[in-house]
Design a protein around this motif. Structure first.
Motif, short mmCIF file in Angstrom:
data_model
loop_
_atom_site.label_atom_id
_atom_site.label_comp_id
_atom_site.label_asym_id
_atom_site.label_seq_id
_atom_site.Cartn_x
_atom_site.Cartn_y
_atom_site.Cartn_z
N ARG A 26 0.82 -1.22 0.00
CA ARG A 26 0.00 0.00 0.00
C ARG A 26 0.85 1.27 0.00
O ARG A 26 0.35 2.36 -0.24
CB ARG A 26 -0.97 0.00 1.19
CG ARG A 26 -1.99 -1.09 1.14
CD ARG A 26 -2.97 -0.98 -0.06
NE ARG A 26 -3.07 -2.22 -0.80
CZ ARG A 26 -3.84 -3.24 -0.46
NH1 ARG A 26 -4.58 -3.18 0.61
NH2 ARG A 26 -3.87 -4.33 -1.20
N SER A 65 -9.35 -12.06 -0.54
CA SER A 65 -10.11 -11.24 -1.49
C SER A 65 -11.63 -11.34 -1.27
O SER A 65 -12.38 -10.50 -1.75
CB SER A 65 -9.80 -11.64 -2.92
OG SER A 65 -8.41 -11.54 -3.14
N ASP A 96 -16.04 -5.30 7.14
CA ASP A 96 -15.00 -5.76 6.22
C ASP A 96 -13.65 -5.31 6.72
O ASP A 96 -13.37 -4.11 6.74
CB ASP A 96 -15.25 -5.17 4.81
CG ASP A 96 -16.47 -5.80 4.15
OD1 ASP A 96 -16.67 -7.01 4.37
OD2 ASP A 96 -17.21 -5.08 3.46
N ARG A 130 -8.84 -5.95 4.25
CA ARG A 130 -7.78 -5.16 3.64
C ARG A 130 -6.89 -4.52 4.70
O ARG A 130 -7.37 -4.11 5.75
CB ARG A 130 -8.40 -4.03 2.79
CG ARG A 130 -9.26 -4.53 1.64
CD ARG A 130 -8.45 -5.32 0.65
NE ARG A 130 -9.28 -5.88 -0.43
CZ ARG A 130 -8.82 -6.71 -1.34
NH1 ARG A 130 -7.57 -7.12 -1.33
NH2 ARG A 130 -9.62 -7.18 -2.27
N GLU A 134 -6.01 5.24 -8.53
CA GLU A 134 -7.33 4.62 -8.48
C GLU A 134 -7.22 3.17 -8.96
O GLU A 134 -6.58 2.91 -9.97
CB GLU A 134 -8.29 5.36 -9.44
CG GLU A 134 -8.62 6.79 -9.01
CD GLU A 134 -9.57 6.82 -7.83
OE1 GLU A 134 -10.60 6.13 -7.89
OE2 GLU A 134 -9.26 7.51 -6.83
N ALA A 135 -7.87 2.25 -8.22
CA ALA A 135 -7.94 0.86 -8.68
C ALA A 135 -9.09 0.21 -7.96
O ALA A 135 -9.52 0.68 -6.91
CB ALA A 135 -6.63 0.13 -8.39
N ASN A 136 -9.65 -0.87 -8.52
CA ASN A 136 -10.67 -1.59 -7.77
C ASN A 136 -10.41 -3.09 -7.67
O ASN A 136 -11.20 -3.83 -7.12
CB ASN A 136 -12.08 -1.29 -8.30
CG ASN A 136 -12.15 -1.45 -9.80
OD1 ASN A 136 -11.35 -2.20 -10.37
ND2 ASN A 136 -13.08 -0.76 -10.44
N ILE A 137 -9.31 -3.52 -8.19
CA ILE A 137 -8.93 -4.92 -8.00
C ILE A 137 -7.56 -4.93 -7.33
O ILE A 137 -6.56 -4.50 -7.92
CB ILE A 137 -8.89 -5.68 -9.35
CG1 ILE A 137 -10.29 -5.66 -9.99
CG2 ILE A 137 -8.41 -7.12 -9.14
CD1 ILE A 137 -10.38 -6.37 -11.32
N PHE A 138 -7.54 -5.40 -6.10
CA PHE A 138 -6.30 -5.36 -5.32
C PHE A 138 -5.74 -6.77 -5.14
O PHE A 138 -6.23 -7.54 -4.32
CB PHE A 138 -6.55 -4.71 -3.94
CG PHE A 138 -6.76 -3.22 -4.04
CD1 PHE A 138 -5.66 -2.38 -4.11
CD2 PHE A 138 -8.04 -2.69 -4.09
CE1 PHE A 138 -5.85 -1.00 -4.21
CE2 PHE A 138 -8.23 -1.32 -4.19
CZ PHE A 138 -7.13 -0.47 -4.25
#
Ligand SMILES: Cc1ncc(COP(=O)(O)O)c(C=O)c1O
Length: 353
Positions: free
Chosen positions: A24, A41, A50, A53, A30-34
């Motif tokens: 990190r 996941s 949640d 992460r 910007e991203a939405n799949i880590f």
């Protein structure tokens, strides 16, 4: 402070090392799949919420909000797992084990010495004056070479008093090492008592505060150090990558966005402090209630240790400081709720009648 050179104070291994770079830390944007940190996941094994992460390693939104309240730059804030973490890290950053020394001013908060011992840092102790003020002349005369850090606690635990600002300034101007001013209880002191705003004027100043006291968040473990960016960067370089957990960051943000709740609690505790002081003064065997700028009193009372034990039998725990230097036969009593304070006074009146 005239010859202050931060790099010369930092342990050479710390100065030279490369810090751990977390997933990190490296990603920005910007991203939405880590798929970069080997997290789960799918989600979390809790009933709700949640937490799968890793948290923000720099606590950026929280730092930005707190900086607004404190009137300092976000880069001047370090967050730790309690201010105890910041205390530990400054030993690790600045004190070469068995070589560099620190100065503490008893009676004071016990963790400075404990962390020094853990880090094999020799500790010099100079007692506060009998009125618990700073012994500035003795510090100047007796300080040893290789002293890297002076710890000043203001308001001081366990005595409750603020240190005179002029004395702290004198030490800041005179000392070429780091002056730590621990302000864990500053929200209970009059406005304008804090040194947080002075970090821009003194590169050798580190101010510590905490969410554990006035903010009522001791269970979350969140403390701060404020200093010029160069000093903060050193603490960030050696901290655990994810040292402040997600829940703590979220809940502290909730508090910081609504500081009025903290202010209301402080006002209530201060009014209870006044009441408690009046009531303690009616107890025959109390010989001194020390002036306080914190949410506790140091109280000198006959047979303190016996009283301490009897209170425990009644289910009331205070802190017995009788064996601490300059705190002969004294109890440290936290200001409680109205009900708790009434109960304490009731029991004290019965025990001492
Ligand atoms: C003077 C002082 N500094 C620091 C702390 C620890 O604060 P934290 O809970 O943020 O580790 C305490 C806790 O009692 C304290 O009295």
């Amino acid at each position: 402070m005239k010859n202050f050179n931060l790099n010369a104070l930092i342990r050479p291994n710390v100065l030279e090392m490369a810090p751990y770079s977390s997933a990190r830390d490296e990603f920005e944007g910007e991203a939405n799949i880590f798929l970069d940190a080997n997290e789960n996941s799918i989600g979390s094994s809790t009933i709700e919420g949640d937490y799968n992460r890793y948290p923000d390693p720099r606590q950026t939104p929280l730092r930005n909000e707190l900086a607004k309240i404190k009137g300092i730059h976000p880069d001047q804030i370090f967050f730790g797992n309690g201010s105890d973490e910041a205390i530990d890290l400054i030993f690790r950053a600045f004190c070469i084990p068995k070589v560099d020394r620190v100065l503490i001013l008893p009676p004071t908060y016990g963790m400075y010495k404990v962390q020094a011992n853990i880090n094999e840092t020799p500790v010099d102790e100079i007692l506060l004056n009998s009125d618990y003020s700073l012994p500035v002349d003795r510090i100047k005369n007796e300080i040893k070479p290789n002293t890297k850090i002076i710890f000043i606690c203001s308001p001081n635990n366990p005595t409750g008093n603020l240190m005179a600002k002029a004395d702290v300034f004198e030490l800041l101007n005179w000392f070429n090492g780091i002056v730590v001013v621990d302000e864990a209880y500053i929200d209970f002191a009059p406005q304008g008592s804090s040194f947080a705003q002075e970090i821009n004027n003194y590169p050798n100043l580190m101010v510590m505060q905490t969410f554990s006291k006035a903010w009522g968040l001791a269970g979350l473990r969140l403390g701060m150090a404020y200093a010029q960016k160069q000093m903060i960067d050193i603490l960030c370089k050696i901290k655990y990558p994810y040292n402040v957990n997600l829940l703590t960051q979220e809940k502290a943000m909730e508090a910081v966005l609504n500081p009025a709740k903290k202010d209301e609690m402080v006002a209530e505790l201060l009014s209870q402090r006044t009441w408690l002081k009046q009531q303690l003064a009616t107890i025959k065997t109390v010989s001194k209630i020390y002036p306080t700028d914190a949410n506790f009193f140091l109280v000198k009372i006959d047979n303190a240790t016996e009283i301490y034990k009897t209170l425990i039998d009644k289910g009331i725990v205070v802190r017995n400081r009788s064996n601490v230097a300059l705190c002969d036969s004294s109890l440290r009593i936290t200001v409680g709720t109205e009900e708790e304070n009434k109960k304490l006074i009731e029991e004290l009146l019965l025990i001492t009648k």
